[in-house]
Design an enzyme around this catalytic site. Sequence first.
Site, PDB file in Angstrom:
ATOM      1  N   TYR A 158      -2.261  -0.561  10.728  1.00 49.37           N
ATOM      2  CA  TYR A 158      -2.370  -0.948   9.318  1.00 49.37           C
ATOM      3  C   TYR A 158      -1.084  -0.599   8.582  1.00 49.37           C
ATOM      4  O   TYR A 158      -0.549  -1.414   7.816  1.00 49.37           O
ATOM      5  CB  TYR A 158      -3.561  -0.229   8.678  1.00 49.37           C
ATOM      6  CG  TYR A 158      -3.729  -0.504   7.201  1.00 49.37           C
ATOM      7  CD1 TYR A 158      -4.408  -1.640   6.764  1.00 49.37           C
ATOM      8  CD2 TYR A 158      -3.215   0.363   6.238  1.00 49.37           C
ATOM      9  CE1 TYR A 158      -4.562  -1.906   5.410  1.00 49.37           C
ATOM     10  CE2 TYR A 158      -3.360   0.109   4.884  1.00 49.37           C
ATOM     11  CZ  TYR A 158      -4.043  -1.025   4.483  1.00 49.37           C
ATOM     12  OH  TYR A 158      -4.186  -1.278   3.133  1.00 49.37           O
ATOM     13  N   SER A 179       0.858  -1.177   0.000  1.00 52.62           N
ATOM     14  CA  SER A 179       0.000   0.000   0.000  1.00 52.62           C
ATOM     15  C   SER A 179       0.898   1.233   0.000  1.00 52.62           C
ATOM     16  O   SER A 179       2.104   1.133   0.303  1.00 52.62           O
ATOM     17  CB  SER A 179      -0.875   0.002   1.267  1.00 52.62           C
ATOM     18  OG  SER A 179      -1.481   1.253   1.489  1.00 52.62           O
TER      19      SER A 179
END
Length: 256
Positions: A160, A147
């Site tokens: 995260y 990501s």
Amino acid sequence: MVVSLFSLEGRTALVTGSSRGIGYALAGGLLEAGARVVIHGRDVAAAESAAARLGELTGGEVRVATFDVTDPEAVDAGVAGIEEVWGTPDILVNNAGIQRRTTFVDFPVSDWHDLVATNLTSAFLVGQRVARGMVTRGSGKIINIGSVQSRLARANIAPYSATKGGIVMLTQGMCADLGPHGIQANALAPGYFATELTRALVDDAEFSAWVAQRTPAGRWGQVHELVGALVFLASSASDFVNGQVIYVDGGMTAVI
């Protein structure tokens, strides 16, 4: 010759977390490039529905697997089931992931453990199990989904970001261990993409304005825009590319 480098004809792919969202788009792209694909998810009905849709849309060969990617025994049994029918996958896409949002000081430890298990441990478990067969065969492609948060932090998602940062180092470690066996392990790191999972953020005018301002492309990504980079990493075109991270983010990580 050049076109054939990107062909996935005759290859088998497993895409974890592919019953919806980015994983669904990635599975569809692999099918269109000629691979036969195992659609994976925890929800049997959702996975079977996704497989049926993708098979109809692409005309490709599709199977379904619904094992828990955070459970070593379930992973072993699930991959063994795939191997019995199609052999060890030529391509593994570790896409399964979840998101939880809370301020750092209030973040529940249970949510931390869930994020680490689903986003990072699963890539280790499935990657390790599939890699054993790849090592025996002497070839394979592993693509771990990172990501922009593999590189950039944002408020309320510290755990995260930690898991996605871990994906990068896991990928590099896989490269070091598996490269000598003819296996390439790379990461594909999406920016902000419009999916059913991000619909609330897309519909938030203030957040969408931030995405547009922060991204040189000036907009959210569309999931089909991930497919080209994925096919490159899954195909013979990337046979000398290993341990790398490709950011598909409209330029977000290139600017301040």
